[in-house]
Design an enzyme around this catalytic site. Structure first.
Site, PDB file in Angstrom:
ATOM      1  N   LYS A  70      38.259  48.644  33.457  1.00  0.00           N
ATOM      2  CA  LYS A  70      38.152  48.434  34.899  1.00  0.00           C
ATOM      3  C   LYS A  70      38.156  49.770  35.635  1.00  0.00           C
ATOM      4  CE  LYS A  70      40.821  46.909  38.878  1.00  0.00           C
ATOM      5  NZ  LYS A  70      40.734  48.231  39.509  1.00  0.00           N
ATOM      6  N   LEU A 104      45.296  44.426  37.587  1.00  0.00           N
ATOM      7  CA  LEU A 104      45.288  45.864  37.795  1.00  0.00           C
ATOM      8  C   LEU A 104      44.933  46.059  39.259  1.00  0.00           C
ATOM      9  CD1 LEU A 104      43.523  47.673  34.776  1.00  0.00           C
ATOM     10  CD2 LEU A 104      45.849  48.043  35.633  1.00  0.00           C
ATOM     11  N   ASP A 105      45.713  46.854  39.961  1.00  0.00           N
ATOM     12  CA  ASP A 105      45.492  47.035  41.388  1.00  0.00           C
ATOM     13  C   ASP A 105      44.105  47.606  41.674  1.00  0.00           C
ATOM     14  OD1 ASP A 105      48.140  46.248  41.732  1.00  0.00           O
ATOM     15  OD2 ASP A 105      48.867  48.310  41.536  1.00  0.00           O
ATOM     16  N   TRP A 106      43.688  47.456  42.899  1.00  0.00           N
ATOM     17  CA  TRP A 106      42.394  47.971  43.368  1.00  0.00           C
ATOM     18  C   TRP A 106      42.249  49.460  43.050  1.00  0.00           C
ATOM     19  CZ3 TRP A 106      41.275  51.813  46.955  1.00  0.00           C
ATOM     20  CH2 TRP A 106      39.944  51.892  47.381  1.00  0.00           C
ATOM     21  N   SER A 108      43.803  51.144  40.696  1.00  0.00           N
ATOM     22  CA  SER A 108      44.160  51.451  39.316  1.00  0.00           C
ATOM     23  C   SER A 108      42.972  51.158  38.404  1.00  0.00           C
ATOM     24  CB  SER A 108      45.361  50.621  38.867  1.00  0.00           C
ATOM     25  OG  SER A 108      46.497  50.908  39.661  1.00  0.00           O
TER      26      SER A 108
END
Length: 249
Positions: A70, A104-106, A108
């Site tokens: 990602k 997973l954060d934006w 990260s």
């Protein structure tokens, strides 16, 4: 045979068990034309007509596992009401109804597993199963030894102490440039923005965060924004993990 409705939804790949429970409480699930909102409700997948948001589900399907790298700037979701980019847009060739395992954060990046195996998603995200997740973290300044020990022992977030973590310095970089400080941290929980908040608790800001492994699954050399299907040994690992963890519950 009747089994819990959330397990049926998970096995059908609709969502993880935890998310399936939300669907039930929200009144989005129907069994034989009747809305079901009780979490203890059961159904027979061989005979009952089960639908989510009006669409019949099919429990008999093979499992698919995708390992994605990602990038930052993508939301870990199947859709977004604000029309922001979502990770599903990175899988243009997949015809499966997949869900991300955890978040997973934006801002990260790194390893993200996507699957239609609800049991696996449940095991890998539920804190009771303690599946380790490892991250590479770049801080705004060098981490003091006493703060490293605090993080390893657990810090308080929202009134609850985090479980013990493993932490080590990976690359000191340029000693004159504090932003080159990289650390590797392994946790066994998955609270909202947990790694960033752990460092914030002891006075540091995470500049970059990248997940490199979940359990035995490694990000390896997958290019940013690219993905691959799980290899046979990884599928075998998933099966063993489910067997070991579910047998304990």
């Amino acid at each position: 045979m009747e089994i819990r409705l959330q397990k049926i939804l998970a096995q059908a790949g609709v969502a993880s068990r935890r998310k399936a429970e939300e669907f039930i409480v929200e009144g989005r699930v129907m069994v034989n034309g009747k809305k079901v909102t009780e979490l203890g409700a059961k159904a027979d997948p061989d005979h009952d007509f089960i639908a989510v948001d009006g669409k019949k589900i099919d429990i008999f399907r093979s499992h698919t596992y995708i390992i994605l790298h990602k990038p930052t700037g993508y939301i870990t979701s199947t859709s977004d009401d604000k029309e922001r980019p979502v990770v599903m847009e990175l899988l243009p060739n997949s015809k499966e109804r997949l869900v991300p395992v955890g978040r997973l954060d934006w801002d990260s990046s790194g390893l993200l597993i996507l699957t239609n195996d609800g049991d696996l998603a449940y095991i890998m995200t539920h804190p009771a199963f303690h599946v380790p997740k490892t991250y590479m973290v770049r801080l705004d300044m060098p981490l003091k030894p006493e703060h490293l020990r605090q993080l390893e022992q657990g810090v308080e977030i929202d009134g609850r102490r985090t479980q013990p973590a493993k932490l080590r310095l990976v690359n000191t970089g340029n000693q004159k440039k504090a932003t080159n400080q990289w650390y590797e941290i392994t946790i066994t929980e998955g609270r909202n923005r947990q790694v960033r908040r752990m460092f914030e608790t002891v006075g540091y800001t995470v500049r970059k965060l990248k997940r490199t492994s979940v359990g035995d699954i490694l990000l390896g050399g997958i290019a940013t924004g690219k993905y691959r299907y799980a290899e046979p040994w990884e599928i075998e690992y998933f099966a063993k993990l489910k067997q070991q963890k579910l047998d304990r519950k």
